[in-house]
Design a protein around this motif. Structure first.
Motif, PDB file in Angstrom:
ATOM      1  N   ARG A   1       2.063   7.092  -6.725  1.00  0.00           N
ATOM      2  CA  ARG A   1       0.996   7.911  -7.308  1.00  0.00           C
ATOM      3  C   ARG A   1       1.466   9.354  -7.464  1.00  0.00           C
ATOM      4  O   ARG A   1       2.349   9.821  -6.749  1.00  0.00           O
ATOM      5  N   GLU A   2       0.862  10.054  -8.406  1.00  0.00           N
ATOM      6  CA  GLU A   2       1.219  11.451  -8.632  1.00  0.00           C
ATOM      7  C   GLU A   2       0.912  12.275  -7.384  1.00  0.00           C
ATOM      8  O   GLU A   2      -0.181  12.218  -6.830  1.00  0.00           O
TER       9      GLU A   2
ATOM     10  N   ASP B   1     -11.151   1.865   2.335  1.00  0.00           N
ATOM     11  CA  ASP B   1     -11.615   3.250   2.294  1.00  0.00           C
ATOM     12  C   ASP B   1     -12.575   3.468   3.446  1.00  0.00           C
ATOM     13  O   ASP B   1     -13.788   3.364   3.295  1.00  0.00           O
TER      14      ASP B   1
ATOM     15  N   GLU C   1       2.478   1.947  -3.329  1.00  0.00           N
ATOM     16  CA  GLU C   1       1.529   2.533  -4.275  1.00  0.00           C
ATOM     17  C   GLU C   1       1.301   4.010  -3.964  1.00  0.00           C
ATOM     18  O   GLU C   1       1.163   4.834  -4.875  1.00  0.00           O
ATOM     19  N   GLN C   2       1.272   4.358  -2.698  1.00  0.00           N
ATOM     20  CA  GLN C   2       1.127   5.756  -2.322  1.00  0.00           C
ATOM     21  C   GLN C   2       2.350   6.574  -2.737  1.00  0.00           C
ATOM     22  O   GLN C   2       2.237   7.746  -3.106  1.00  0.00           O
TER      23      GLN C   2
ATOM     24  N   THR D   1      -3.646   7.159   7.870  1.00  0.00           N
ATOM     25  CA  THR D   1      -3.844   8.078   6.758  1.00  0.00           C
ATOM     26  C   THR D   1      -2.509   8.713   6.391  1.00  0.00           C
ATOM     27  O   THR D   1      -1.721   9.061   7.276  1.00  0.00           O
TER      28      THR D   1
ATOM     29  N   GLN E   1     -10.053  12.889   7.244  1.00  0.00           N
ATOM     30  CA  GLN E   1      -9.770  12.119   6.037  1.00  0.00           C
ATOM     31  C   GLN E   1     -10.835  11.057   5.786  1.00  0.00           C
ATOM     32  O   GLN E   1     -11.009  10.600   4.656  1.00  0.00           O
TER      33      GLN E   1
ATOM     34  N   TYR F   1       0.830  -1.206   0.000  1.00  0.00           N
ATOM     35  CA  TYR F   1       0.000   0.000   0.000  1.00  0.00           C
ATOM     36  C   TYR F   1       0.867   1.260   0.000  1.00  0.00           C
ATOM     37  O   TYR F   1       0.620   2.200  -0.770  1.00  0.00           O
TER      38      TYR F   1
ATOM     39  N   GLY G   1       2.264  11.764  -4.563  1.00  0.00           N
ATOM     40  CA  GLY G   1       2.231  10.836  -3.436  1.00  0.00           C
ATOM     41  C   GLY G   1       3.284  11.115  -2.387  1.00  0.00           C
ATOM     42  O   GLY G   1       3.991  12.126  -2.426  1.00  0.00           O
TER      43      GLY G   1
ATOM     44  N   GLY H   1      -2.863  11.193   4.075  1.00  0.00           N
ATOM     45  CA  GLY H   1      -3.468  12.306   3.374  1.00  0.00           C
ATOM     46  C   GLY H   1      -4.254  11.917   2.144  1.00  0.00           C
ATOM     47  O   GLY H   1      -4.668  12.772   1.361  1.00  0.00           O
ATOM     48  N   ASP H   2      -4.502  10.629   1.971  1.00  0.00           N
ATOM     49  CA  ASP H   2      -5.247  10.131   0.815  1.00  0.00           C
ATOM     50  C   ASP H   2      -6.320   9.159   1.286  1.00  0.00           C
ATOM     51  O   ASP H   2      -6.393   8.023   0.846  1.00  0.00           O
ATOM     52  N   GLY H   3      -7.154   9.622   2.217  1.00  0.00           N
ATOM     53  CA  GLY H   3      -8.162   8.745   2.794  1.00  0.00           C
ATOM     54  C   GLY H   3      -7.606   7.948   3.958  1.00  0.00           C
ATOM     55  O   GLY H   3      -6.455   8.135   4.385  1.00  0.00           O
TER      56      GLY H   3
END
Length: 344
Positions: free
Chosen positions: A24-25, A206, A20-21, A183, A301, A17, A27, A185-187
């Motif tokens: 990501r753009e 989520d 992937e964070q 979190t 979040q 996880y 991230g 900062g993306d949920g």
């Protein structure tokens, strides 16, 4: 239930996880990813210690020689030591701060120093361990402000940042399962510790706080010292379907912030630790840096709201590391209603 090899291979770990964070753009940075990973390893170790309290001896012994009663201070000291020792050598932190220390803990000079700050409460409401009720750990990660290194060794002043500047926050809940809620900062996502393999496995992708709720958490034994807005709000909830709210509410109070907040994340609700009249010099009971800010970040979040009753918690500029504030957080509609009573 037996888990097949195929199902095991599909499971998403905390490391996956976080990678992937990172990819990501916009991230997270690689350094932040590594800080979170090391903290998660520390929490895994704390979980083991908490689970063995009654069996512990030596440094982790919790039975007083004369009475055999649990000594919560030893458990907290052990958890604090684990978090310090596990995280000071990585090279990604500049300093740490804990509820169990008088001031910041700069990374020793024998280790490289990074650009992040770690704040934590090693064991929230440790007395619950005595009766085998869930306890937890809370943490927050900030970035060292530019120029802070040249001021007071870059320690205490560097930590006095508003909650909006948190890069990550989370908590571990030590219950029937050991959970990590996080979190960046993306949920908000939730992980469960696979005790057999020692891995954090994503079990909630989520997490969202339900907008409608019939539950609230508050210590009703303090009703005599509540301010009028809080008393009005709680009285309306207690009036149930015959009162102005037109429905029945249930009160839940574990006396563990981690457990109470996790419940409202799971099924909605409002957590209230308000200002009271006992001591006008103390505007609240929960620590802004160590408890209120991390939990407020997580709750927002997840679609909720976090307030002192009159101000957004995350917007507060800390005045000291020991500052305490009132805390009202949870389902947005309920928090907004209680805020409106404070404005009357």
């Amino acid at each position: 239930m037996t888990v097949s090899l195929g199902e095991t291979m599909k499971r998403i770990t905390l490391t996956q996880y976080l990678l992937e964070q990172q990819r990501r753009e916009g991230g997270i940075s690689a350094d932040l990813r590594l800080v979170v990973e090391l903290v998660s390893r520390s929490l895994r170790t704390v979980s083991i210690h908490v689970g063995k309290v009654a069996l512990a001896d030596g440094a982790l012994r919790t039975g007083a020689p004369d009475t055999g009663s649990p000594n919560s201070a030893e458990i907290v000291e052990a958890a604090n030591s684990v978090l310090l020792a596990d995280n000071e050598w990585s090279g990604h932190l500049y300093a740490m701060a804990s509820t169990e220390m008088a001031g910041p803990h700069p990374i020793p000079h024998r280790y490289p120093r990074g650009r992040h700050l770690l704040v934590f409460n090693p064991l929230d409401t440790e007395a619950n361990i005595d009766v085998n009720i869930s306890v937890g750990s809370i943490f927050s990660i900030l970035r060292l402000p530019d120029g802070a290194i040249t001021v007071n060794n870059g320690t205490e002043q560097a930590f006095l940042r508003p909650g909006t500047e948190q890069l990550a926050a989370g908590y571990a809940l030590y219950g029937p399962q050991t959970l990590l809620v996080l979190t960046v900062g993306d949920g908000v996502v939730g992980f469960t510790l696979d005790r057999e393999f020692g891995s954090w496995i994503m079990t909630q992708s989520d997490m969202r706080i339900p907008e409608q709720t019939k539950e609230f958490a508050i210590n009703s034994s303090n009703a005599r010292v509540w301010d009028a807005p809080v008393k009005r709000y709680v009285d309306e909830l207690l009036a149930g379907k015959d009162g102005p709210r037109g429905k029945d509410f249930n009160m839940r109070w574990v006396a563990s912030m981690v457990a109470d907040v996790h419940r409202l994340l799971s099924r909605g609700g409002i957590f209230i630790y308000p200002r009271d009249k006992r001591d006008p010099r103390k505007p609240g009971r929960l620590r802004l840096l160590f408890e209120a800010n991390p939990m407020a970040f997580i709750v927002e979040q997840a679609g909720g709201r976090a307030s002192t009753g009159t101000e957004r918690i995350l917007s507060l500029m800390p005045e000291s590391m020991s500052q305490r504030v009132p805390v009202i957080l949870g389902s947005a509609e309920e928090v907004e209603r209680l805020e409106s009573y404070h404005l009357l």
